[in-house]
Enzyme design. Structure first.
Site, PDB file in Angstrom:
ATOM      1  N   TYR A  61       0.849  -1.196   0.000  1.00  0.00           N
ATOM      2  CA  TYR A  61       0.000   0.000   0.000  1.00  0.00           C
ATOM      3  C   TYR A  61       0.871   1.227   0.000  1.00  0.00           C
ATOM      4  O   TYR A  61       1.754   1.358   0.842  1.00  0.00           O
ATOM      5  CB  TYR A  61      -0.919   0.017   1.229  1.00  0.00           C
ATOM      6  N   GLU A  63      -0.470   4.705  -0.828  1.00  0.00           N
ATOM      7  CA  GLU A  63      -1.261   5.906  -1.128  1.00  0.00           C
ATOM      8  C   GLU A  63      -0.396   7.135  -0.937  1.00  0.00           C
ATOM      9  O   GLU A  63       0.316   7.259   0.069  1.00  0.00           O
ATOM     10  CB  GLU A  63      -2.465   5.986  -0.187  1.00  0.00           C
ATOM     11  N   ASP A 207      -4.660  13.175 -25.847  1.00  0.00           N
ATOM     12  CA  ASP A 207      -4.786  11.767 -25.450  1.00  0.00           C
ATOM     13  C   ASP A 207      -3.961  10.962 -26.454  1.00  0.00           C
ATOM     14  O   ASP A 207      -4.413  10.683 -27.561  1.00  0.00           O
ATOM     15  CB  ASP A 207      -6.244  11.337 -25.458  1.00  0.00           C
ATOM     16  N   THR A 233      -2.057   5.445 -22.513  1.00  0.00           N
ATOM     17  CA  THR A 233      -1.981   4.095 -21.973  1.00  0.00           C
ATOM     18  C   THR A 233      -0.544   3.632 -22.143  1.00  0.00           C
ATOM     19  O   THR A 233       0.181   4.118 -23.022  1.00  0.00           O
ATOM     20  CB  THR A 233      -2.893   3.135 -22.743  1.00  0.00           C
ATOM     21  N   LYS A 236      -0.102  -0.053 -25.330  1.00  0.00           N
ATOM     22  CA  LYS A 236      -0.348  -0.147 -26.774  1.00  0.00           C
ATOM     23  C   LYS A 236       1.009  -0.194 -27.495  1.00  0.00           C
ATOM     24  O   LYS A 236       1.819  -1.035 -27.144  1.00  0.00           O
ATOM     25  CB  LYS A 236      -1.292   0.968 -27.199  1.00  0.00           C
ATOM     26  N   ARG A 242      -0.274  -3.124 -18.817  1.00  0.00           N
ATOM     27  CA  ARG A 242      -1.572  -2.465 -18.927  1.00  0.00           C
ATOM     28  C   ARG A 242      -1.644  -1.351 -17.880  1.00  0.00           C
ATOM     29  O   ARG A 242      -1.410  -1.588 -16.695  1.00  0.00           O
ATOM     30  CB  ARG A 242      -2.692  -3.484 -18.682  1.00  0.00           C
TER      31      ARG A 242
HETATM   32  C1  LIG Z   1      -7.135   2.863 -25.329  1.00  0.00           C
HETATM   33  C2  LIG Z   1      -7.534   4.292 -25.174  1.00  0.00           C
HETATM   34  C3  LIG Z   1      -7.961   4.809 -23.944  1.00  0.00           C
HETATM   35  C4  LIG Z   1      -8.350   3.963 -22.753  1.00  0.00           C
HETATM   36  O1  LIG Z   1      -7.471   3.114 -22.253  1.00  0.00           O
HETATM   37  P1  LIG Z   1      -7.930   2.005 -21.178  1.00  0.00           P
HETATM   38  O2  LIG Z   1      -6.633   1.603 -20.594  1.00  0.00           O
HETATM   39  O3  LIG Z   1      -8.620   0.946 -21.956  1.00  0.00           O
HETATM   40  O4  LIG Z   1      -8.821   2.659 -20.197  1.00  0.00           O
HETATM   41  C5  LIG Z   1      -8.187   6.172 -23.853  1.00  0.00           C
HETATM   42  N1  LIG Z   1      -8.043   6.970 -24.902  1.00  0.00           N
HETATM   43  C6  LIG Z   1      -7.671   6.506 -26.111  1.00  0.00           C
HETATM   44  C7  LIG Z   1      -7.537   7.453 -27.243  1.00  0.00           C
HETATM   45  C8  LIG Z   1      -7.422   5.151 -26.286  1.00  0.00           C
HETATM   46  O5  LIG Z   1      -7.074   4.701 -27.493  1.00  0.00           O
END
Ligand SMILES: *Cc1c(COP(=O)(O)O)cnc(C)c1O
Length: 422
Positions: A61, A63, A207, A233, A236, A242
């Site tokens: 933990y 936090e 994003d 993320t 990817k 993850r």
């Molecule tokens: C994959 C993705 C997310 C979300 O990711 P998670 O880990 O599945 O919550 C957010 N924004 C974009 C543009 C994505 O491609």
């Protein structure tokens, strides 16, 4: 049991204690190894990252943030998180980094929390044009609690309609503008977004979930100099565990940290933070940079091959790891294409194309990406072969044909195995 060299003795213990679950884990590994993984948002993370994920840091933990925790015993995880933060700042040239978001969606929620009040206006890309659920879709918190206004793509170019984005920003005066999405094959003009954000006094959030790996590998331009805050993320193209991450300008550091914890999340997943740090070190190598360039070269070669078979790439091609193929010209729906390819051992997803006449559950297109096959070591000749196989599967009319394609897929992945047996 030596099928999983990177789990070592721990896997033997699991196999004894819970053979049912051990069997499922091995089946999933077998699935990854036996087909072609072309889902643009997936990749094969390294054994080193998996080792960190499987570590005892899962127990801790923590936090708070390094040096300011709500629990004792954090001296080691403090160093883990500091190491990760320093690596992220160096890799992306960012003032500040937060490695705690549990996912991309969690990172985005935190940014809304940092800058907006419920009811505030956000301008983002429309989901059916390649945006993301967390960018104001009605079914998401972002569309329920905020006033989301959406720009889309231009009907002719099928790329982001920057004029529409600017006009909507002038009309609606959003507090935040979001650039980025899940099905954008082209580079994004971050300077154009910055200019509009400055004109209307909005925060600019990028994003970068899909393409941040290409940025990390210096294969495409970075949004970091332009954006107030960049979320992404880590699983990817980047090829980490993850999870999510946020980098931002120094002036927003405190607001972002408070929004991640305690506003949106509780304790961080320290095994995930450690695995993110391992991945960031991998991303700083010349090998990773070569990987990022190859992902794009492969994506472009795959897209050209698909186009030669009548599967039309939207925007005419791709600059990144993914392409969106319009199947209307060959008279096959997205859902049928996904299903036929699946039978042939090729895993990809149906995807709406801009101005899609079909409902999202059917879709007129498919999305393909090259992060995974490139990690397997495949190059241009192999992805051209994959393009031929996809086209054959999409246009196939019988199960026999798809079984025959599956044999070719098996032969190909046997030469480029995912997670080679130790
Ligand atoms: C994959 C993705 C997310 C979300 O990711 P998670 O880990 O599945 O919550 C957010 N924004 C974009 C543009 C994505 O491609």
């Amino acid at each position: 049991m030596n099928a999983t060299p990177f789990w070592g003795p721990d896997f033997d213990q699991l196999a004894q204690l819970d053979p049912q679950m051990a069997d499922l884990l091995l089946r999933e590994l077998g699935r990854l190894r036996s087909g072609l993984q072309l889902i643009a948002s997936e990749n094969f993370t390294s054994p080193a990252v998996l080792a960190a994920l499987g570590s005892t840091l899962s127990n801790k933990y923590a936090e708070g943030y390094p040096g300011k925790r709500y629990y004792g015993g954090c001296e080691v995880v403090d160093e883990v998180e500091r190491l990760g933060i320093e690596r992220a700042k160096a890799l992306f040239g960012a003032d500040h980094a937060n490695l705690q978001p549990h996912s991309g969606a969690s990172a985005n929620i935190a940014v809304y929390g940092a800058f907006l009040q419920p009811g505030d206006t956000v301008l983002a890309m429309a989901l059916p044009h390649g945006g993301h659920l967390t960018h104001g879709a009605k079914v998401s918190f972002s569309g329920k609690w905020f006033n989301a206004v959406h720009y889309g793509v231009n009907r002719e170019t099928e790329d982001i309609d920057y004029d529409q984005m600017r006009d909507l920003a002038r009309e609606h005066k959003p507090k935040m503008i979001i650039a980025g999405g899940s099905a954008i094959p082209r580079l994004i003009d971050f300077a154009a977004f910055r200019a509009v954000a400055d004109e209307v006094g909005a925060i600019l959030m990028v994003d970068a979930a899909h393409f941040i790996g290409l940025v990390a590998g210096k294969a495409i331009p970075s949004p970091v100099p332009y954006a107030d805050v960049v979320t992404f993320t880590t699983h990817k193209v980047l090829r980490g565990p993850r999870g999510g991450m946020i980098v931002c300008k120094a002036e927003h550091a405190a607001a972002i940290d408070k929004a991640v914890f305690p506003m949106m999340q509780g304790g961080p997943l320290m095994h995930g933070v450690a695995a993110k740090a391992v991945n960031l070190a991998e991303c700083a190598t010349p090998e990773y940079q070569a990987y990022a360039r190859q992902v794009i070269a492969n994506s472009q070669a795959l897209t050209s091959t698909l186009a030669s078979h009548g599967l039309r790439p939207t925007t005419g091609g791709t600059d990144t790891h993914l392409a969106l193929l319009d199947l209307q010209g060959v008279g096959v729906t997205g859902i049928d294409a996904e299903q036929r390819c699946g039978e042939a051992g090729i895993v990809l997803n149906k995807n709406a194309i801009p101005f899609d006449p079909a409902p999202p559950s059917i879709a007129s297109g498919i999305r393909v990406g090259t992060p995974s096959v490139t990690t397997q070591g495949m190059g241009v000749p192999e992805v051209q072969h994959i393009g031929d196989l996809i086209a054959r599967a999409v246009l196939s009319t019988s199960s026999e044909e798809r079984v025959a394609i599956r044999h070719e897929v098996d032969a190909l992945v046997a030469r480029f195995p995912a997670y080679p047996r130790g």
